[in-house]
Design a protein around this motif. Structure first.
Motif, PDB file in Angstrom:
ATOM      1  N   VAL A  95     -54.703  -9.188  89.718  1.00 15.87           N
ATOM      2  CA  VAL A  95     -53.420  -9.499  90.364  1.00 15.87           C
ATOM      3  C   VAL A  95     -53.279 -10.987  90.677  1.00 15.87           C
ATOM      4  O   VAL A  95     -52.203 -11.441  91.064  1.00 15.87           O
ATOM      5  N   ILE A 128     -52.798  -3.512  85.408  1.00 12.50           N
ATOM      6  CA  ILE A 128     -52.334  -3.244  86.763  1.00 12.50           C
ATOM      7  C   ILE A 128     -51.134  -4.107  87.102  1.00 12.50           C
ATOM      8  O   ILE A 128     -51.178  -5.335  86.977  1.00 12.50           O
ATOM      9  N   ASP A 129     -50.058  -3.469  87.475  1.00 13.11           N
ATOM     10  CA  ASP A 129     -48.872  -4.173  87.953  1.00 13.11           C
ATOM     11  C   ASP A 129     -48.043  -3.196  88.761  1.00 13.11           C
ATOM     12  O   ASP A 129     -48.414  -2.031  88.906  1.00 13.11           O
ATOM     13  N   THR A 130     -46.936  -3.710  89.314  1.00 16.01           N
ATOM     14  CA  THR A 130     -46.213  -2.947  90.324  1.00 16.01           C
ATOM     15  C   THR A 130     -45.604  -1.636  89.823  1.00 16.01           C
ATOM     16  O   THR A 130     -45.782  -0.598  90.463  1.00 16.01           O
ATOM     17  N   GLU A 131     -44.838  -1.709  88.718  1.00 11.50           N
ATOM     18  CA  GLU A 131     -44.130  -0.500  88.292  1.00 11.50           C
ATOM     19  C   GLU A 131     -44.187  -0.360  86.765  1.00 11.50           C
ATOM     20  O   GLU A 131     -44.686  -1.233  86.056  1.00 11.50           O
ATOM     21  N   THR A 132     -43.649   0.735  86.275  1.00 15.24           N
ATOM     22  CA  THR A 132     -43.900   1.204  84.918  1.00 15.24           C
ATOM     23  C   THR A 132     -43.606   0.184  83.818  1.00 15.24           C
ATOM     24  O   THR A 132     -44.439  -0.053  82.944  1.00 15.24           O
ATOM     25  N   ARG A 145     -43.409  -2.994  83.751  1.00 12.62           N
ATOM     26  CA  ARG A 145     -44.329  -4.132  83.747  1.00 12.62           C
ATOM     27  C   ARG A 145     -45.720  -3.698  83.251  1.00 12.62           C
ATOM     28  O   ARG A 145     -46.383  -4.426  82.511  1.00 12.62           O
ATOM     29  N   HIS A 183     -48.082  -4.996  79.866  1.00 10.44           N
ATOM     30  CA  HIS A 183     -49.505  -5.350  79.872  1.00 10.44           C
ATOM     31  C   HIS A 183     -50.293  -4.455  78.911  1.00 10.44           C
ATOM     32  O   HIS A 183     -51.210  -4.913  78.227  1.00 10.44           O
ATOM     33  N   THR A 214     -53.167   1.827  87.721  1.00  9.83           N
ATOM     34  CA  THR A 214     -53.079   2.396  89.070  1.00  9.83           C
ATOM     35  C   THR A 214     -51.761   3.143  89.240  1.00  9.83           C
ATOM     36  O   THR A 214     -50.891   3.112  88.373  1.00  9.83           O
ATOM     37  N   PHE A 270     -46.983   0.485  92.810  1.00  8.99           N
ATOM     38  CA  PHE A 270     -47.093   0.008  94.184  1.00  8.99           C
ATOM     39  C   PHE A 270     -45.979  -0.970  94.512  1.00  8.99           C
ATOM     40  O   PHE A 270     -45.160  -1.304  93.670  1.00  8.99           O
TER      41      PHE A 270
END
Lengths: 307, 307, 307, 307
Positions: free
Chosen positions: C54, C83-87, C89, C93, C108, C111
């Protein structure tokens, strides 16, 4: 219809003075209560969170209620906290408090055991059924770890279970929705804010009063703010609140202490420095503030003309 | 030196049967205690979180201790929870429990009022100073909202304040560090896990025992797991734990209930269905499980050969 | 059927060395990866929480994947955190990671925005549908503030959405129930524990492997523990875990730092003191450990024979 | 000295319309922005929490900024959220936003990795050093899980790091202390409340403006409330707030949805029912409200004269 007028305005939650050997310090207690009543507060709330309720044995609780009743002598209403973990224990405190002369009872959500809204609702209904007195719900999630929703509180007010709410949740939006819902229902409940740093806003919204711990240290400002709000003088209300908030710096200037030690500890230390309490002794296992922390509080009091 | 051998192995936390009118159901209580003792548990812990301690008035607490003592009749040690908000209140419970015959006392961190590690440490030191009995710290942050650090607990063990710890924190890494620290200090304390679904792992690490609520429903498996662990038979220990975990599905199959209602409610409903309790009545304000939730628990019991 | 055998055993989450001007320190990175592979780890997980994911821009993420692939050169599988905030994004990655040669992807729960189980389930389904690679769910509520229930994870494994789970929740009971549910379903998933201090217990329960950050500092012990567990030598597994836990004191001996600064900061400082990293530089805005904190970590390493 | 006057009054946080296939719906977006500007709002804040920032890829973020700039065409200032996990990533968003024409940048505390006040302070200092634009701190602990203390914010304002604060913490006492501290320091910062249900109180205290998501649905009321507050007409301010709060019931009438789905979902559904948006599509993985939930929102809008 409408809220019981006895429970409006500034209801001071009473901080308790202890002797160095952890007994109730009665001369200090008389001094502090008389000072608040003389300042014009509209009621006193004993055995609240800052009134050592959870630190007090049943014997000590009885003593506090009895002494409070004796000292107040009917000058203002006496609200009594009957705070304990679950229903049966709270009921026992409630019965004792009524025998000893409480004018109203104040109960939190159940705590320690995990529950939900259904348990909270049933809890308040049982209390109301079995205790013959005005009942206030005390919403203090920082201690109980349960937030009472404004929808539930409004419903319990509408149905006559609750006579009022003391909201120490810090959730101003929820408080506002509760004030509006209660007004829409005819204003059965007395809705009091425990958020002592933004009381002027709460009065602007239509709150029925406040329960500010800081009124132990400076009752005059809270009384003047309530009077200003009654006549819509919001500039004065704001100015009084801002002065009180500068005094509230007593919470921010200590270091190395957390929670009750720094919060109620600051109240007791201020009252001790001001000559109202004979000591700043805290209930076990909490230690009294000392050294630099006392000096820092003294400086705030001097800056604000209280010393 | 080393931990008191009386407090090792399977220490069942005792679930309490109520009559439909919320009295202690003594015949059910005798049946359940006798069953656990006959199954071979090494001790009984009454007035714990699942033993209705925070729902019980002082009178009810006394009754539970006295009846427990009478029924156990010295067959296994009796540990008594003296759980209350702050020190003075806990001391009162401790004195009563000792008068009534407790073999050891179990206390949590203070709760409701906000505090920190300094208050926790002082609390346990005062309890030890003023109560003449082995003292266990009960780490249950889900109820107290304070985690007791393994460093503090190890220190209090090293200094003779604590005789043991019941760890219901669910923090397995912290538990492991505590077991290691206690062993490095000579093993003064009895370190018991309350994490009932991974007891085999805790035994592998060196835990001195367990306090599994599920042992009310199925004591035999916990006893066999402890016996297997004593001889290093980890395959058997794992198999027993897995069977117990399938029974633990009684916590997952209900709907519309939360917290105590679903947890202890599942225990009581299982014991009722199994004929050990006469009723699955819960303490007020909690409602007993009913309808589909009872059926779902019955199905789990049947799947696992308990009905 | 059964879990992909490439993803079993010790999967090291790779800590990233930085130059003092915050560039990827490639010589240090080669040294650390080669050391772990030579020690016998079974896979490497880059861009995990301790792998600065992050803190890394997209360009830096690409560089880390590419360099990792080059250095590993097929010796062990490469798992990549997306790993990132929402789908949307996370999908971006994921596509980049696959272009750059990832063998498996690790995501994850969403978030930052508040959601619930429905959003988590939909998130993993979309990732699986649009990314052609084995997908691991990474359960790390301390960072995402969402716990993925074992019931949801087991369902997603049963339906082929997930190839595995990396559980860093610290909830050992939930982990155990997941291992059992996965086994009952045929063992489709590889269930890995990120709880690095109780790995021996997890192996006893049937976990498929571990993802221990501490393996950056001491990979040999984790490899030996896995080997011991494979042959049921639990005494050796426990002894290795206890030695590793004594090394883990590097997390407890610092003061004045919290979170990432003290956790990953301790890893980097240890690797720097051991001559594997050229610097203990942390990613902005985190400061590197210094002074007494470095000395304290050095003492732990010396006590445990790592210096 | 004093706060930049461009950033006072009602700053609407812009909700984003999506086409059913998850593209930016430009005609709807023009309609909504024009409506708010025509209503008299003082600024627009795009890519905030309710503006789908964490759901948007970098490409989508660029598109939103560029389209917003084109549509606004200089009529009001454009504040742009540069929200991401840690400093380097936020800096990249900041540089892009400035290239695309942002008038001010809005950043949260770092999130996902655990940190403390030291990391927050360093984060904002780096952002200010490397981005040449007015910088707002966005305090939204419900998303970042970090509360920015008023003491830190006041210090960063005093030193010229921050041009302002958007406070969505819901902590009204902290907000009040920040407003007072900023005033005492000369009023360098623009202090804006995101607590949309008690804006009248915040104005009474001296807040410089508000950032109410509900202004997407009903901008006129927020504009009238600001105008009333400017002339000290608190009765009108209160009446406007109460009307807006009745509209806010759109958050309370849905069931079976949580978080973003119910909050921003209610905004989008209302705007769709009112003909401003062409669809109530939500960003993946969130589902749009449907069925009874849409009907319930429609009823609230009708009750309040918006349909």
């Amino acid at each position: 219809m409408g809220a019981d007028m006895r429970f409006r305005g500034v209801i001071s939650p009473v901080v308790v003075p202890d002797t160095p050997d952890h007994k109730l310090d009665i001369p200090s207690y008389e001094r502090s209560i008389d000072r608040m009543v003389d300042a014009g507060v509209d009621g006193l709330f004993v055995l609240g969170s800052s009134g050592e309720v959870v630190f007090s044995t049943d014997g000590r609780r009885d003593q506090i209620i009895a002494e409070s009743r004796r000292i107040i002598d009917g000058r203002v209403p006496l609200l009594v906290g009957i705070i304990d973990t679950e229903t049966e224990r709270v009921l026992e405190h409630g019965r004792r408090a009524l025998e000893l002369g409480a004018d109203a009872l104040v109960a939190t959500a159940p705590f320690y055991a995990l529950g939900g809204p259904a348990e909270c609702e049933e809890h308040f209904r049982i209390l109301r059924d079995e205790l013959d007195a005005p009942l206030f719900a005390y919403d203090i999630p920082v201690c109980t770890h349960t937030k009472l929703s404004w929808q539930l509180l409004a419903k319990l007010g509408r149905e006559g279970v609750l006579a009022g709410v003391k909201d120490s949740s810090g959730d101003e939006a929820s408080f506002r929705m509760l004030v509006m819902a209660n007004a829409a229902d005819g204003g059965n409940m007395s809705i009091l804010t425990g958020q002592e740093l933004v009381v002027d806003g709460a009065y602007l919204y239509g709150a029925d009063g406040s329960v500010p711990g800081l009124a132990n240290v400076e009752p005059y400002g809270y009384v003047r703010m309530w009077q200003a709000a009654q006549v819509g003088d919001w500039a004065t209300a704001r100015a009084e609140q801002e002065r009180l908030n500068r005094i509230s710096r007593i919470f921010n200037v200590t270091s190395g202490v957390v929670g009750y030690a720094g919060g109620v500890g600051a109240f007791k230390t201020a009252l001790w420095l001001m000559g109202i309490f004979n000591s700043n002794t805290m209930p076990r296992p909490v230690k009294a503030l000392e050294g630099d922390n006392v000096d820092a509080i003294e400086a705030v009091l001097k800056d604000n003309g209280l010393l």
